[in-house]
Design a protein around this motif. Structure first.
Motif, mmCIF file in Angstrom:
data_model
loop_
_atom_site.group_PDB
_atom_site.id
_atom_site.type_symbol
_atom_site.label_atom_id
_atom_site.label_comp_id
_atom_site.label_asym_id
_atom_site.label_seq_id
_atom_site.Cartn_x
_atom_site.Cartn_y
_atom_site.Cartn_z
ATOM 1 N N TRP A 8 -15.951 -18.984 -32.300
ATOM 2 C CA TRP A 8 -15.485 -18.236 -33.457
ATOM 3 C C TRP A 8 -13.990 -18.073 -33.308
ATOM 4 O O TRP A 8 -13.519 -17.505 -32.323
ATOM 5 C CB TRP A 8 -16.176 -16.872 -33.487
ATOM 6 N N GLY A 9 -13.209 -18.582 -34.256
ATOM 7 C CA GLY A 9 -11.751 -18.514 -34.191
ATOM 8 C C GLY A 9 -11.206 -17.436 -35.105
ATOM 9 O O GLY A 9 -11.926 -16.863 -35.929
ATOM 10 N N TYR A 10 -9.929 -17.161 -34.962
ATOM 11 C CA TYR A 10 -9.286 -16.133 -35.763
ATOM 12 C C TYR A 10 -7.845 -16.532 -36.018
ATOM 13 O O TYR A 10 -7.139 -16.964 -35.122
ATOM 14 C CB TYR A 10 -9.330 -14.791 -35.020
ATOM 15 N N LYS A 11 -7.418 -16.403 -37.257
ATOM 16 C CA LYS A 11 -6.031 -16.624 -37.645
ATOM 17 C C LYS A 11 -5.545 -15.355 -38.319
ATOM 18 O O LYS A 11 -6.081 -14.939 -39.337
ATOM 19 C CB LYS A 11 -5.930 -17.822 -38.593
ATOM 20 N N GLY A 12 -4.548 -14.745 -37.744
ATOM 21 C CA GLY A 12 -4.044 -13.475 -38.253
ATOM 22 C C GLY A 12 -3.232 -13.628 -39.516
ATOM 23 O O GLY A 12 -3.014 -14.730 -40.020
ATOM 24 N N SER A 63 -13.183 -12.629 -30.561
ATOM 25 C CA SER A 63 -13.750 -13.955 -30.851
ATOM 26 C C SER A 63 -14.546 -14.455 -29.650
ATOM 27 O O SER A 63 -13.968 -14.729 -28.600
ATOM 28 C CB SER A 63 -12.637 -14.952 -31.163
ATOM 29 N N PRO A 64 -15.862 -14.623 -29.801
ATOM 30 C CA PRO A 64 -16.677 -15.137 -28.698
ATOM 31 C C PRO A 64 -16.785 -16.662 -28.724
ATOM 32 O O PRO A 64 -16.509 -17.302 -29.739
ATOM 33 C CB PRO A 64 -18.042 -14.507 -28.974
ATOM 34 N N GLU A 65 -17.196 -17.223 -27.592
ATOM 35 C CA GLU A 65 -17.503 -18.657 -27.527
ATOM 36 C C GLU A 65 -18.558 -18.905 -26.449
ATOM 37 O O GLU A 65 -18.584 -18.244 -25.415
ATOM 38 C CB GLU A 65 -16.263 -19.489 -27.242
ATOM 39 N N PHE A 66 -19.438 -19.878 -26.739
ATOM 40 C CA PHE A 66 -20.500 -20.267 -25.810
ATOM 41 C C PHE A 66 -20.640 -21.785 -25.865
ATOM 42 O O PHE A 66 -20.619 -22.370 -26.945
ATOM 43 C CB PHE A 66 -21.836 -19.629 -26.208
ATOM 44 N N THR A 67 -20.807 -22.407 -24.705
ATOM 45 C CA THR A 67 -20.992 -23.860 -24.644
ATOM 46 C C THR A 67 -22.023 -24.191 -23.569
ATOM 47 O O THR A 67 -21.994 -23.622 -22.477
ATOM 48 C CB THR A 67 -19.670 -24.588 -24.312
ATOM 49 N N VAL A 68 -22.899 -25.125 -23.897
ATOM 50 C CA VAL A 68 -23.860 -25.678 -22.936
ATOM 51 C C VAL A 68 -23.579 -27.171 -22.860
ATOM 52 O O VAL A 68 -23.551 -27.858 -23.878
ATOM 53 C CB VAL A 68 -25.318 -25.436 -23.387
#
Length: 171
Positions: A165-169, A144-149
């Motif tokens: 991008w989140g993930y729940k198993g 799961s990637p993440e980007f913030t400006v």
């Protein structure tokens, strides 16, 4: 039984029972830098989670009409590793990029329902298996990637945009 014929009159019976045991252990560890003279800082970490679930339920309402027994035993293990990089080229502008890798494994050791449904008998007992045998063990991985400006024109205002991008198993 007054005329020589066997008469059967079932008694009315109501029964409900239940049992639920859940044990879970989780630990997350993080290491973060705080270097005020550098434009680059980081955060790395990991997570470990272990879970055990046991559920049991019975229902008899009324007698000889419905009888169910459901047993669930599930063991799970989650492992994650993550990191984030923060770049601050100016005091007003901050850029963040991160990623989390997750690996989840679940094992379902028992999921059975017995009742009055017509199903081929196993050992003389009608059994309904609620999951296919090849799905008793589940293993999933996710990145799961993440980007913030972030832009702070003054102390009272922050303007930012994020992509996460989140993930729940599996449960």
């Amino acid at each position: 039984v007054y005329n020589g014929t066997n008469v059967f009159a079932p008694a009315t019976e109501y029964s409900v029972s239940g049992e639920r045991t859940q044990t879970e252990w989780s630990q997350e560890v993080r290491l973060a830098s705080d270097m005020p003279d550098s434009i680059i800082n980081f955060m790395v970490g990991g997570l470990y989670n272990s879970s055990k679930v046991k559920t049991r339920g019975d229902a008899i309402v009324p007698a000889f009409t419905v009888w169910n027994q459901t047993e669930v035993k599930q063991d799970g293990e989650d492992v994650s590793a993550f990191g984030q990089l923060t770049v601050t080229p100016t005091p007003q502008l901050e850029l963040n990029a991160g990623v989390r890798y997750t690996e989840i494994e679940k094992e379902l050791t028992s999921l059975i329902m017995r009742g009055n449904t017509v199903v081929p008998a196993e050992n003389g007992v009608n059994v309904v298996a609620l999951i296919p045998r090849n799905r008793t063990r589940v293993k999933e991985t996710n990145t799961s990637p993440e980007f913030t400006v972030s832009y702070r024109p003054n102390d009272d205002l922050t303007i930012f945009g994020s992509y996460k991008w989140g993930y729940k198993g599996p449960g």
